[in-house]
Design an enzyme around this catalytic site. Structure first.
Site, short mmCIF file in Angstrom:
data_model
loop_
_atom_site.label_atom_id
_atom_site.label_comp_id
_atom_site.label_asym_id
_atom_site.label_seq_id
_atom_site.Cartn_x
_atom_site.Cartn_y
_atom_site.Cartn_z
N SER A 9 17.66 -10.68 -2.43
CA SER A 9 16.66 -11.29 -3.59
C SER A 9 16.47 -10.19 -4.34
O SER A 9 16.63 -9.12 -4.39
CB SER A 9 15.33 -11.62 -2.80
OG SER A 9 14.38 -11.89 -3.89
N TYR A 61 8.38 -11.49 3.22
CA TYR A 61 9.74 -11.69 2.29
C TYR A 61 9.97 -10.46 1.61
O TYR A 61 11.40 -9.90 2.09
CB TYR A 61 9.56 -12.64 1.08
CG TYR A 61 10.63 -13.25 0.36
CD1 TYR A 61 11.41 -14.16 1.29
CD2 TYR A 61 11.20 -12.69 -0.75
CE1 TYR A 61 12.58 -14.60 0.58
CE2 TYR A 61 12.24 -12.99 -1.25
CZ TYR A 61 13.09 -14.30 -0.89
OH TYR A 61 14.09 -14.35 -1.39
#
Length: 240
Positions: A140, A154
């Site tokens: 990401s 995350y």
């Protein structure tokens, strides 16, 4: 006739994983799709086959080491080789701040984004050593640059993937194994529904599309064996 290379994709039933499957199959790979939802995997496999590609389905909870090992064995029984691995499964939650997250959710996110990746790579590594294979870890933008809205679990799990890839490249280079830490910015997939504030259609229209990530993965998969793409960041012009 040249034997088809075999690509194992986790998170292959939707989003970036599904788009990668379609693109890789069009490039001549046999794609083996894994994920928790067999129905979604079957849909992607059917689309690949209808376009003339080769696809197989291995439903899997990548958080279960025994199931991962068994799936890898089944893959080898069916196809005889493994040349590439794309790890595209991911998880987040709307409650992602210190003041609203729960520890069970934190563990689930880390298990999916980090531990499951390591579990699959560990199972596949002997086959990848044998083939001089390539690994693409779909991380990401938050794994490359701190993003305040991404959340505690995350951000931590995706950042850690950078170290996973670095150690693979440092330790497995003698076997010809190459790994890429792929860090996409905003991509218009169903994953956006996990945000505290879900982007509307106008916001999604200026994001990257799953097919953009698939083309990026295809570039890595198609690179010559002497070339390694250690880290790759792609983002829409609208990224903030």
């Amino acid at each position: 006739m040249t034997e088809r290379r075999v690509l194992w994709i986790t998170g292959g039933g939707s989003g970036m994983g599904a788009a990668t499957a379609r693109s890789a199959a069009a490039d001549g790979w046999t794609v083996v799709l894994s994920g928790r939802r067999a129905d979604r995997l079957d849909e992607v496999a059917a689309a690949v086959r209808s376009a003339g590609g080769s696809a197989d389905v291995l439903p899997l909870d990548a958080g279960d080491p025994d199931a991962v090992a068994a799936a890898h064995d089944t893959l080898l029984e069916r196809h005889g080789r493994l040349d590439g691995l794309v790890l595209a499964a991911g998880l987040n939650a709307p409650q992602r701040r210190w003041d609203d997250q729960s520890l069970p959710t934190f563990r689930a996110i880390v298990d999916t984004n980090l531990t499951a990746v390591v579990t699959v790579v560990d199972a596949a590594l002997p086959s990848l050593r044998a083939s001089g294979g390539v690994v693409v870890v779909v991380s990401s933008y938050a794994g490359w640059s701190f993003q305040p809205g991404a959340g505690v679990a995350y951000s931590a799990s995706k950042t850690a993937l950078g170290s996973v890839v670095r150690t693979l490249n440092q330790q497995e280079a003698p076997h010809g194994v190459r790994a890429t830490h792929l860090c996409p910015g905003d991509v218009a997939t169903d994953f956006l529904d996990q945000r505290p504030s879900v982007p509307d259609e106008a916001a999604r229209a200026v994001m990257l599309q799953p097919e953009d990530i698939a083309r990026t993965v295809s570039f890595v998969l198609g690179s010559p064996s002497y070339m390694r793409v250690d880290e790759l960041v792609v983002s829409p012009v609208s990224q903030r």
